[in-house]
Structures are given as structure tokens and as C-alpha cells.
Scaffold this active site. Structure first.
Site, short mmCIF file in Angstrom:
data_model
loop_
_atom_site.label_atom_id
_atom_site.label_comp_id
_atom_site.label_asym_id
_atom_site.label_seq_id
_atom_site.Cartn_x
_atom_site.Cartn_y
_atom_site.Cartn_z
N GLU A 21 0.93 -1.24 -0.11
CA GLU A 21 -0.02 -0.04 -0.05
C GLU A 21 0.76 1.20 0.13
O GLU A 21 1.75 1.35 0.92
CB GLU A 21 -0.86 -0.05 1.24
N ASP B 65 -6.44 -11.36 6.36
CA ASP B 65 -5.56 -10.06 6.49
C ASP B 65 -4.36 -10.19 7.09
O ASP B 65 -3.84 -11.31 7.61
CB ASP B 65 -6.53 -9.09 7.43
N GLU C 222 -6.83 -6.62 -1.89
CA GLU C 222 -6.39 -5.61 -1.24
C GLU C 222 -5.33 -5.00 -2.11
O GLU C 222 -5.29 -4.90 -3.27
CB GLU C 222 -6.37 -5.19 0.20
N GLU D 29 -9.57 3.40 3.63
CA GLU D 29 -9.24 3.23 5.03
C GLU D 29 -8.15 4.03 5.68
O GLU D 29 -8.02 4.89 6.72
CB GLU D 29 -8.70 1.75 5.49
#
Length: 675
Positions: free
Chosen positions: A180, A421, A470, A476
Site C-alpha cells: 500500500e 488479512d 486489497e 481506510e
């Protein structure tokens, strides 16, 4: 054109004529439309180069793969067989951005002395290659040379592995990451040699071509990163070493943390294929909004019966901090709160409710220990009575303790899937885990939404029960990241051209509290989004997402019935997708069709923008359709919750004029009048 003339031109274009050794043997391959070509050069080493539309895309660069017995594939290569083939077939794709995918390519397969082969494919929108191991002898891969040499000092959009520690990180430390980050836009020669870049990336060539580099069919092998070690025009592949030892740790003790690494990157037994290295070619930015390359290169579905797979939307509690109020119970991680979310989902035809982190006992790494405030069978039964399925969040290490047993237990209870996750790696054992959980979940008819996850590599084709990934700097992150640290609005008009090329992304949009660049604030409870309300609506069309979150509180959605009805109406899988217009980092517009209806989304950066949407490619009959448009209101530049809803006939000139506010968007639905 005669073969040797075409080859000579290709070598000139690749920049090899002056340096090709006299005994270097060359093989060329062109795309079905003849506009893209690649050459494999066999001399002392194996090299490749690529051209498109008469321009050099990639200059010659070495390919090799080294094994622990000293063998190096691609060193002094001797071709024993060359097979050319072509394919043109239709791949059914029921859980994707189109109902079917045309897979049309030319292929060259070169076999070499020493028991290995190289497959090269040319599509009308790019090229891809992969290694194949022909022998059954076990081996360890110590290194792979996968390099991409650009013709000039090209500008590129790259996502660095994010350093959250604030301290310098070694390459080995960077392999533990969540994939990310926002994008850095810079010349390749200026990229930081100390940092790893995760895929995909996009380079902007002086010729006007855009090149997206990614990989596909990543199975039992580490994922590829890129790095520029020397300030030149070449990006080189880097791979995580095979873990030697791990220990439970990380986020709430839910991760396997690598504590020592081997001196090789992969173990391999028997004959096998290796991942595809893909170079996707676009003539205009908007073409990147609709690539099927990773899907086409992936292995076919391993699930015979997919009738039970149900994409859809999810009422999600974590982002809004279990934000239910005006009720006669204390909201939080408890049965009554989840029943309330189920009621909200049922009101709007939302398919799922997720129980995110907190439903299992904290710090135990045990998915069978449910907190006492949660009556899980009661929640599942209540959801079943309302036709709302339940999905459970699961820390990766907790699920890995007993993949088969946990899938069997929760499938029997009636759970519909897991959101897995904090994997936060892509070395070979982690990739093996992803395949293991995909296979077990499919046998028990469970969906998977993979978080803390590397980019998609086509696994949603191989295991279509994996409905989302993801590996995206999603909404988020605005709960803790100020705009001056990571500008989410600019990211939103960058990521569709880069990360979304690889496949669907669980971005988790849908905020009903919206801020301008000046009024946006970071906060955990009552969170907000930067940009306008219509931006949030448009993202349900722009972002490919077969399992799509509605991130805000039921209270906020009930206050905004028009927006909520629109969001609930947007499909999550599509019959057709058409890129309309766009510029990386500036704006994007996409049209998608489901059945007889079309949805259109448009986004801009912080600059107000006029976008003219040409409806001609949609082939709409005049007088037969009605259009509903959610537009930024006249004061959305100051009050981003401001929007208007208009209903109008199809314009006679087929042009929709959209005025987008700073950080704004527009969301459009087009229905037949008979519907």
C-alpha cells in the site's frame, strides 16, 4: 515483407544491430495485428527486446534463471526446438468486468539444451514471457534476472514499499510490507536505489506509449519487485528469499514474521511453469483503464461448479467504528450491533455483512475463540432469515493454523467467506498459502477477500471464489493519513491506470461525510473522505470490485437515501466495460454495462474540470433511454456534500457535459425506458 528484412528492421528498432554478435541467433514474434513485435536474441546470453508501432519499447536486456547446482538458464543458450502457435478463443468470465474475454495471441516456445524452455506471447496490447522447467529433477532457484531496459530516461509512476518505521530499511526488511502506497512520479534514473518498488508500474515513453509492467500466474514462486540500482534506464527484478525461520508476531500476533532467510528464492520439484512477466502497451492513458492481460495469462478456473459464488456489496462496520446510534443498545462488537447492520443490508438488498477484527478473542491467534459479546450462530441465522450472508475477518496466521478445519467448521455454521488479512509478504511459502486457502475455501463453498495482500496476478480466474484483493492504498488510510502525507484524491485518479490493471481492488469507498482540501480531517470515529459526495458515488463505477464495501454507518446512509439507493443499485460484476477518457493522475471516466443498463463514473483531481462524455460508443437508440446524473452541486467546492440529481433524455448530440468540482466526480445511470 520478407522475413529477413522484417527481422533487420526489428533489430534496428530495438537498437541491437550495432551490438549483435555475428553468431547471435534471433527469433521474432509479432502480435496478431502486427503492431507489436518482440525478438529473442541467442548469443552468449539470452536477451529480448520489444517494439510497438515502429518505436522501441524495451531495448535488449538479458534474461536468466539460476539454480543451486550452478546451472544458469539463458547462459550460452542452445535452441533445440522452436514451436510457433496461435490462439483465438473466448474465456467465460462471469465474476469480472466483462462477461467474456477474448484471448488472441501468437506464441513462440523455445526449448533449450539443459532441460528448460522459454514461452513468448504477443498480444495486440503487449507481450509476456515465462520460463518452463522441462525436467523432473528437484532444484532450488537462487536468482532470476528479469530486467526492463527503456530506450530513454523515461518518466514512470512507481509505488515504493512504504517505510512506516521512519528508519532506513534493508532490502530484506522491505519484503515485509502491505503493498500500500501512493505513487511517485519521476524519471527512472532518479528512482531511489535503496528502495524496492512493488508492481504494477507504468512508464511514459517519449514515443507516447504507456508501458505497464506486472506479472501473472504467480504460483509457488515469490512475487517480483523492481529496483534501479545504478541510476540508469533499467529496472531490475528483485525477489524475496525463501524464509528459513518464522515466528508468530506482527499485528496482534496474527502474522508469521520472517526471522531468517535462505540463500535461494524458491524450491521447485519436477517440471513446471514459472510466472509470466507482462509488458502491457497502451497508446493512450485511457487504454490502461481496461486491460485483460493478467486475466488472460492466468491459469484456467480450477472450480468446476461456480454457481454458488455470489458477488455483491458488504455493509462494513470497521471503517465507521461500529458507528450505530439512536438505538436502544450500546453499539460495538456485539450481537445487537451486527443485527442492526443486517437490518440495514436487508433494507437495501445488500448481500453481506462483515464481522471485521474483534469478533475473535484478541491476542489468541485462534479463530475458534469467539468473544462473549458475540453469538455467532445467532447472527448467522438472523442474516439467513434476511437473505444477508456473513463474512468473517481472519488474521492470516490464525487461519493458517488449521485451514481445512476452520473452513469446514465455519462453512457448516453458514458463514459465506473470509476476509483474510495481514499476510504482508509474497515470498514462496506465502504464495503457497494463498493457493492452499483458495482451494480449501472453494471445496467448502467459501468466498475470499484477500487483504494485506500483494497485487492480483490472475488468481481470480484460477479460483473465482477469490472475489477481491486489497494491495491498494484504500479509503481506510484516510483515517490516519493527512493529505500532505498522502493525497488520496490524486491517488484515486492514478490507481485506475496502474494497480487496477492487475485486477480488482477492495478500495472500500462510500463515505457520506466529505471534506474539501482545507476542511478534511484525520479521525477514527466519524471518519470522512477528501473530495465530494459525487466522487464517492462515482468510485463504485470506476473501481473494479466484485465484492464492494459500503464503508459508512447505516445512520449516515439512511440520512442520504438518494445516494444510498444509487450505491445499492450499482452492480459489482459487469457485462461490458468501456474506457471513455482519462489522464494518469488527473482524471478518469469509465462506462460499464450490466444487462441493458449502463453506469458511467468520472473523477477529477483537485482541479475543477469540464469533461465531455461521448455516449456514441454505448450505441444507445435515441428516445429509448433515460439518464440519471448525480453531479457536484454549485457549491461543492466549499461544501463537498453538495450534489444534485437530474433526470434527462438522451442528448441529441450524444454528448454529456460534466462540470466536476475540485476533488469531484459524477455518477450516471442509463436505463431503457421500458425498464
Amino acid at each position: 515483407m520478407h522475413l529477413h528484412i522484417r527481422l533487420h528492421l526489428l533489430l534496428l528498432l530495438c537498437g541491437t544491430a550495432a551490438v549483435a554478435a555475428p553468431r547471435e541467433k534471433s527469433f521474432t514474434l509479432s502480435s496478431p495485428d502486427g503492431k507489436i513485435s518482440a525478438a529473442i536474441l541467442c548469443g552468449d546470453n539470452l536477451r529480448y527486446c520489444v517494439t510497438a508501432d515502429g518505436d522501441t519499447i524495451l531495448r535488449p536486456e538479458q534474461l536468466s534463471l539460476a539454480l543451486d547446482d550452478g546451472t544458469v538458464w539463458g547462459r550460452m543458450p542452445r535452441v533445440t526446438k522452436a514451436i510457433r502457435s496461435s490462439s483465438d478463443k473466448i474465456i467465460p468470465s462471469p465474476f469480472y468486468k466483462r462477461a467474456e474475454v477474448r484471448d488472441r495471441f501468437n506464441q513462440l516456445s523455445l526449448s533449450f539444451a539443459g532441460g528448460y524452455a522459454l514461452d513468448l506471447r504477443a498480444y495486440d496490447d503487449g507481450v509476456a514471457y515465462r520460463w518452463r522447467k522441462l525436467s523432473g529433477k528437484p532444484a532450488r532457484v537462487t536468482d532470476e534476472k528479469a530486467s526492463f531496459r527503456f530506450p530513454d530516461d523515461t518518466e514512470a509512476f512507481v509505488p515504493y514499499v512504504r517505510n512506516r518505521s521512519g528508519k532506513p530499511m534493508t532490502f530484506t526488511q522491505q519484503f515485509a510490507n502491505s503493498f500500500e502506497n501512493v505513487y511517485t512520479h519521476d524519471r527512472i534514473s532518479k528512482l531511489d536505489p535503496a528502495r524496492l518498488i512493488f508492481l504494477p508500474i507504468v512508464a511514459e515513453l517519449p514515443s507516447g506509449h504507456r508501458i505497464c509492467i506486472t506479472e501473472a500466474d504467480l504460483e509457488s514462486y515469490p512475487g517480483m519487485y523492481l529496483n534501479n540500482p545504478d541510476g540508469g534506464n533499467t529496472l531490475r527484478g528483485v525477489f524475496a528469499p525463501y524464509p528459513k525461520t518464522t515466528e508468530i508476531g506482527g499485528h496482534n500476533g496474527l502474522q508469521h514474521m520472517v526471522t531468517a532467510a535462505e540463500d535461494y528464492i524458491a524450491r521447485t520439484d519436477g517440471a513446471r511453469t514459472f510466472p509470466w512477466r507482462a509488458v502491457i502497451v497502451a497508446r493512450h492513458d485511457a487504454e490502461l483503464l481496461d486491460s485483460d492481460m493478467t486475466y488472460k495469462l492466468a491459469s484456467p478456473s480450477r472450480i468446476d461448479d461456480t454457481s454458488w459464488i455470489r458477488p455483491g456489496k458488504v455493509a462494513w462496520e470497521w471503517w465507521n467504528d461500529w458507528g450505530v446510534y439512536g438505538v436502544d443498545f450500546k453499539s460495538g462488537i456485539n450481537t445487537e450491533t451486527y443485527k442492526h447492520y443486517i437490518d440495514f443490508a436487508a433494507e437495501h438488498g445488500i448481500e453481506y455483512v462483515i464481522l471485521d477484527e474483534g469478533w475473535s478473542v484478541h491476542g489468541k491467534c485462534d479463530l475458534l475463540q469467539v468473544v462473549p459479546e458475540i453469538d455467532l450462530p445467532r447472527i448467522v441465522e438472523y442474516g439467513r432469515s434476511k437473505n444477508v450472508g456473513i463474512i468473517l475477518w481472519a488474521g492470516y496466521a490464525a487461519l493458517d493454523k488449521d485451514v481445512e478445519g476452520l473452513c469446514e467448521h465455519y462453512a457448516r455454521m453458514g458463514i459465506k467467506g473470509f476476509k483474510v488479512d495481514f499476510m504482508n509478504r509474497d515470498d514462496q511459502p506465502l504464495v503457497d498459502f494463498v493457493y492452499r486457502i483458495a482451494e480449501a475455501a472453494a471445496r467448502h463453498r467459501l468466498l475470499l477477500d484477500l487483504h494485506g495482500m500483494y497485487k492480483p496476478t490472475g488468481l481470480n480466474r484460477t479460483y473465482p471464489n477469490i472475489v477481491n484483493f486489497e494491495g491498494v492504498h484504500g479509503l481506510e488510510t484516510v483515517k490516519w493519513t493527512p493529505i500532505d502525507v498522502a493525497d488520496q484524491v490524486v491517488y484515486d485518479v492514478t490507481v485506475p491506470f496502474i494497480r487496477m490493471v492487475a485486477g480488482p481492488m477492495d478500495y472500500t469507498q462510500g463515505a457520506m461525510l466529505n471534506g474539501t482540501r482545507e476542511t478534511f480531517r484525520v479521525r477514527n470515529s466519524l471518519p470522512m473522505s477528501p473530495g465530494t459526495r459525487c466522487r464517492q458515488l462515482a468510485e463504485y463505477v470506476i473501481f473494479e470490485s466484485p465484492l464492494n464495501m459500503m464503508c459508512d454507518s447505516p445512520n449516515n446512509y439512511r440520512k442520504e437515501p438518494e445516494c444510498t439507493r444509487f450505491i445499492a443499485s450499482v452492480p459489482t460484476v459487469w457485462s461490458q466495460t468501456l474506457p471513455l477518457d482519462g489522464k494518469i493522475g488527473q482524471f478518469a471516466a469509465i462506462a460499464r454495462r450490466k444487462g441493458d443498463s449502463w453506469w458511467i463514473g468520472a473523477l477529477t483531481d483537485w482541479n475543477p474540470r469540464t469533461v465531455d462524455i461521448d455516449l456514441s460508443p454505448l450505441n444507445l437508440a435515441p428516445g429509448q433511454y433515460r439518464i440519471t446524473i448525480f453531479r457536484d452541486g454549485p457549491n461543492a467546492d466549499r461544501y463537498p456534500n453538495d450534489f444534485s440529481v437530474d433526470s434527462l433524455p438522451l442528448p441529441k448530440n450524444n454528448i454529456l457535459n460534466l462540470q466536476l468540482a475540485p476533488g469531484g466526480g459524477a455518477a450516471i445511470r442509463i436505463d431503457p425506458l421500458t425498464k
